[in-house]
Enzyme design. Sequence first.
Site, mmCIF file in Angstrom:
data_model
loop_
_atom_site.group_PDB
_atom_site.id
_atom_site.type_symbol
_atom_site.label_atom_id
_atom_site.label_comp_id
_atom_site.label_asym_id
_atom_site.label_seq_id
_atom_site.Cartn_x
_atom_site.Cartn_y
_atom_site.Cartn_z
ATOM 1 N N GLY A 47 0.847 -1.137 -0.234
ATOM 2 C CA GLY A 47 -0.099 0.017 -0.113
ATOM 3 C C GLY A 47 0.824 1.007 -0.149
ATOM 4 O O GLY A 47 0.483 2.330 0.407
ATOM 5 N N HIS A 100 11.535 1.196 1.206
ATOM 6 C CA HIS A 100 11.201 -0.245 1.318
ATOM 7 C C HIS A 100 12.264 -1.028 2.363
ATOM 8 O O HIS A 100 12.144 -2.194 2.560
ATOM 9 C CB HIS A 100 11.349 -0.961 0.108
ATOM 10 C CG HIS A 100 10.007 -0.738 -0.798
ATOM 11 N ND1 HIS A 100 8.678 -0.736 -0.266
ATOM 12 C CD2 HIS A 100 10.189 -0.699 -2.102
ATOM 13 C CE1 HIS A 100 7.892 -0.475 -1.349
ATOM 14 N NE2 HIS A 100 8.569 -0.359 -2.464
ATOM 15 N N TYR A 186 -3.187 -1.495 5.248
ATOM 16 C CA TYR A 186 -3.717 -1.645 4.013
ATOM 17 C C TYR A 186 -5.191 -1.727 4.228
ATOM 18 O O TYR A 186 -6.257 -1.167 3.714
ATOM 19 C CB TYR A 186 -3.231 -2.655 2.880
ATOM 20 C CG TYR A 186 -3.706 -2.701 1.736
ATOM 21 C CD1 TYR A 186 -3.304 -2.117 0.606
ATOM 22 C CD2 TYR A 186 -4.967 -3.550 1.712
ATOM 23 C CE1 TYR A 186 -3.736 -2.217 -0.537
ATOM 24 C CE2 TYR A 186 -5.504 -3.443 0.222
ATOM 25 C CZ TYR A 186 -4.961 -2.788 -0.955
ATOM 26 O OH TYR A 186 -5.493 -2.998 -2.362
ATOM 27 N N SER A 223 -10.178 3.658 -7.925
ATOM 28 C CA SER A 223 -10.763 4.021 -9.483
ATOM 29 C C SER A 223 -9.925 5.286 -9.772
ATOM 30 O O SER A 223 -9.546 5.607 -10.951
ATOM 31 C CB SER A 223 -12.028 4.107 -9.575
ATOM 32 O OG SER A 223 -12.706 5.113 -8.640
ATOM 33 N N MET A 225 -6.978 6.532 -8.478
ATOM 34 C CA MET A 225 -5.716 6.331 -8.691
ATOM 35 C C MET A 225 -5.347 5.393 -10.040
ATOM 36 O O MET A 225 -4.363 5.607 -10.774
ATOM 37 C CB MET A 225 -5.097 5.697 -7.203
ATOM 38 C CG MET A 225 -4.866 6.629 -6.172
ATOM 39 S SD MET A 225 -4.401 5.727 -4.705
ATOM 40 C CE MET A 225 -2.699 5.036 -5.240
ATOM 41 N N GLY A 252 -6.525 -4.197 -6.068
ATOM 42 C CA GLY A 252 -6.722 -3.216 -4.965
ATOM 43 C C GLY A 252 -7.958 -3.718 -4.013
ATOM 44 O O GLY A 252 -8.517 -2.902 -3.458
HETATM 45 S S1 PPS Z 1 5.065 -0.797 -4.508
HETATM 46 O O1 PPS Z 1 5.618 -1.488 -5.878
HETATM 47 O O2 PPS Z 1 5.739 -1.514 -3.500
HETATM 48 O O3 PPS Z 1 4.975 0.485 -4.645
HETATM 49 O O4 PPS Z 1 3.363 -1.265 -4.230
HETATM 50 P P1 PPS Z 1 2.398 -0.713 -3.432
HETATM 51 O O5 PPS Z 1 2.114 0.487 -3.722
HETATM 52 O O6 PPS Z 1 2.925 -0.914 -2.203
HETATM 53 O O7 PPS Z 1 1.186 -1.878 -3.643
HETATM 54 C C1 PPS Z 1 0.464 -2.042 -4.913
HETATM 55 C C2 PPS Z 1 -0.750 -2.645 -4.282
HETATM 56 O O8 PPS Z 1 -1.547 -1.612 -3.613
HETATM 57 C C3 PPS Z 1 -2.960 -1.569 -4.367
HETATM 58 N N1 PPS Z 1 -3.270 -0.221 -4.325
HETATM 59 C C4 PPS Z 1 -4.650 0.152 -3.912
HETATM 60 N N2 PPS Z 1 -5.585 -0.864 -3.358
HETATM 61 C C5 PPS Z 1 -6.651 -0.034 -3.110
HETATM 62 N N3 PPS Z 1 -6.845 1.218 -3.054
HETATM 63 C C6 PPS Z 1 -6.029 1.933 -3.841
HETATM 64 N N4 PPS Z 1 -6.096 3.370 -3.725
HETATM 65 C C7 PPS Z 1 -4.656 1.519 -3.967
HETATM 66 N N5 PPS Z 1 -3.541 1.815 -4.638
HETATM 67 C C8 PPS Z 1 -2.891 1.006 -4.823
HETATM 68 C C9 PPS Z 1 -2.485 -1.913 -5.955
HETATM 69 O O9 PPS Z 1 -3.562 -2.411 -6.697
HETATM 70 C C10 PPS Z 1 -1.767 -3.194 -5.604
HETATM 71 O O10 PPS Z 1 -2.372 -4.302 -4.865
HETATM 72 P P2 PPS Z 1 -2.875 -5.560 -5.879
HETATM 73 O O11 PPS Z 1 -3.339 -6.582 -4.899
HETATM 74 O O12 PPS Z 1 -1.838 -6.117 -6.722
HETATM 75 O O13 PPS Z 1 -4.237 -4.865 -6.733
#
Ligand code: PPS
Length: 292
Positions: A47, A100, A186, A223, A225, A252
């Site tokens: 997240g 990280h 998250y 949506s 983002m 997400g």
């Molecule tokens: S990274 O590469 O480490 O920077 O990735 P990171 O941002 O930590 O994680 C990416 C996952 O976060 C989800 N994501 C979200 N989920 C819900 N709501 C919002 N607004 C949101 N923004 C980012 C993103 O879809 C990735 O998760 P998954 O499960 O792959 O969809």
Amino acid sequence: MSRLDATETFDGITFPGHLHTQESLQLALRFPFQDTDIVIVSYPKSGTTWMQQMVTLISNKGDPHVSQTVPNWARAPWLEHHYSAALVDTLSRPRVITTHLPHHMLARALRGSKARVIYVSRNPKDVVVSFYHFHKMANFLPEAGSFQDFLNTFLEGTVHFGSWFDHIKGWTSQLGAMTNLLHVTYEEMSMDCQGSIVKVSSFLQCPLVEDEVNSCARHCSFSSMRDNSMINCTLIPHEILDHSKGSFMRRGKVGDWRNMFTEEQNEHFERVLMGKMQGCSVEFVWGDAAQR
Ligand code: PPS
């Protein structure tokens, strides 16, 4: 600098050489944090980007302009990336810095600093699924192989960026000791985005009125983002991130691991988790208890 196939091993942890060098990692360890800095810390796929967006919006009282015109890596650069040294100095105050790195690597640099640290965590089952899919599209990460292979590597802690277990234990063990450390999951961002915005804004001493909170929530929804090129990674060239193989803003969802794990994999994961998390006193809110 491309170095898509390069790996940097530093302090026993492997990092993608496309983004990291020995020098950039050394510099991160000695980074002179300022008391006004806001530091977003996470294990990959927990997240990070969501929190970058939330902090940007909070700092701008819900005004989306910056979040829609400046890429996340430029407004909240990763401390350990090779391009960040030059960038960090150009940031306006308070600087937002992302990392990280595990706690033991940053402990010295943070000691004595009043920088505000936000640690973002996510159910590791969802982390491993998200990370697996990301490996398939990221040409700077090793071949993911089968999900079973990737899961084994994740549980052994030998994936790039190191062990999830060590990362979470290291940072959350500081929750009592560091007064300037906030833990946000998250899952709570997903279940109560407005509440998380209020929690983070009060930690940052940046109080918001209701309309501002609502605007932040609107612009950090999945949506919004997903459609924002400053944060959805679509600006990253195809040869680095193969957009035909997936999306950075993938699902997400809380509990998406259920679509990937077999019953056997889940039982094995639970056993490893139980063993490795012994001594970790943090209560995790992983959504519906049934989703564990
Ligand atoms: S990274 O590469 O480490 O920077 O990735 P990171 O941002 O930590 O994680 C990416 C996952 O976060 C989800 N994501 C979200 N989920 C819900 N709501 C919002 N607004 C949101 N923004 C980012 C993103 O879809 C990735 O998760 P998954 O499960 O792959 O969809």
